[in-house]
Design an enzyme around this catalytic site. Structure first.
Site, short mmCIF file in Angstrom:
data_model
loop_
_atom_site.label_atom_id
_atom_site.label_comp_id
_atom_site.label_asym_id
_atom_site.label_seq_id
_atom_site.Cartn_x
_atom_site.Cartn_y
_atom_site.Cartn_z
N SER A 1 10.08 6.20 -4.92
CA SER A 1 8.21 5.58 -4.32
C SER A 1 8.08 6.55 -3.74
CB SER A 1 8.27 4.61 -3.25
OG SER A 1 8.82 3.61 -3.79
N ASP B 1 -2.04 0.98 -4.42
CA ASP B 1 -0.75 2.42 -4.03
C ASP B 1 -0.51 3.81 -3.51
OD1 ASP B 1 1.91 1.84 -2.30
OD2 ASP B 1 3.17 1.24 -3.68
N HIS C 1 3.13 1.76 0.84
CA HIS C 1 3.81 1.25 0.53
C HIS C 1 5.33 1.86 1.86
CE1 HIS C 1 6.29 1.95 -3.09
NE2 HIS C 1 6.49 1.92 -1.90
#
Length: 260
Positions: free
Chosen positions: A210, A110, A66
């Site tokens: 992230s 992810d 992402h």
């Protein structure tokens, strides 16, 4: 590679979800690391720094799928604002390779590989982290480490200037799926790792973390994927577990790209 959606995802695609944690209200609650003590950490930029990553080879960085539109990778960074030209190595992204079964809605798989435009040089401030040969899932109660430049408080849209890390505690999936926690929304599967508070602190990662590493017993076990808010005891971070299938995908993708 065939990618199936819905329930069949659990049978055919490995789910990877990550959220980093900390102890208070920095990273959330972590501490500034000794400068350049984590030489595999990568700071990823689009038009500005947005994510973290892990240098796993001289020309490859592993991050979260992402974290889109990454243009530049900075290695050897401790302070984002400081003049660190003696330590930094900057590389452009030659190719972005998200996991073929990544689903942003279901938050599965992810993971993404970034191929750099040229190899990095091994220094005290820049060095790659060797992937584990086999996958070993951390048990509930295990203490792992996460790191990143993410925001240090909820509702603060500003990344930390310096790299921080914090200890997080692995939480069993039954608890993480319970009504008080994620209530099966999303379902925390065997390809995900929940980790955060030990029940007494507010350890967690936040926006900007992230793609960073979840290190358990000194081994890369997962990649930071998502969470709900930051630092909530019953909403721990969720990490993409580097299962045998995911390790195989990573290694095969890197090998296949070298042949091109």
């Amino acid at each position: 590679m065939l990618c199936l959606r819905g329930f069949s995802v659990f049978l055919s695609c490995v789910v990877l979800l990550i959220v980093q944690s900390s102890r208070g209200s920095e990273i959330i609650g972590g501490n500034e690391v000794q400068p350049h003590s984590l030489p595999y950490m990568a700071l990823l930029e689009s038009d500005k720094p947005i994510c973290g990553g892990v240098l796993i080879d001289q020309a490859w960085v592993l991050t979260a799928a992402h974290c889109s539109s990454i243009k530049k990778v900075l290695l050897g960074v401790h302070s984002i604002k400081a003049d660190e030209k003696d330590f930094r190595q900057v590389r452009k992204v030659k190719k972005s390779l998200p996991h073929p079964c990544y689903d942003g809605t279901d938050k599965v798989n992810d993971l993404m590989l970034l191929k750099l435009d040229k190899k990095v040089k091994k220094t005290k401030a820049v060095n790659w982290l060797t992937l584990p040969k086999t996958s070993k899932e951390p048990k509930a109660g295990s203490v792992c480490v996460v790191a990143g430049w993410g925001t240090t408080k909820n509702n603060v849209n500003r990344m930390s200037d310096v790299l921080r890390s914090v200890n997080v505690t692995v939480i069993d999936r039954v608890t993480c799926n319970s009504a008080d926690y994620y209530s099966l929304n999303p379902v925390i599967t065997s390809s995900m790792i929940c980790a955060g508070s030990n029940g007494r602190n507010t350890a967690d990662t936040c926006q900007g973390d992230s793609g960073g590493p979840l290190m358990c017993n000194g081994v890369l076990a997962g990649i930071t994927s998502f969470g709900r808010m930051c630092g909530l005891i019953k909403k721990p971070g969720v990490y993409s577990f580097l299962s045998e299938k995911q390790l195989k995908w990573i290694k095969n993708t890197m090998k296949g790209s070298k042949i091109e």
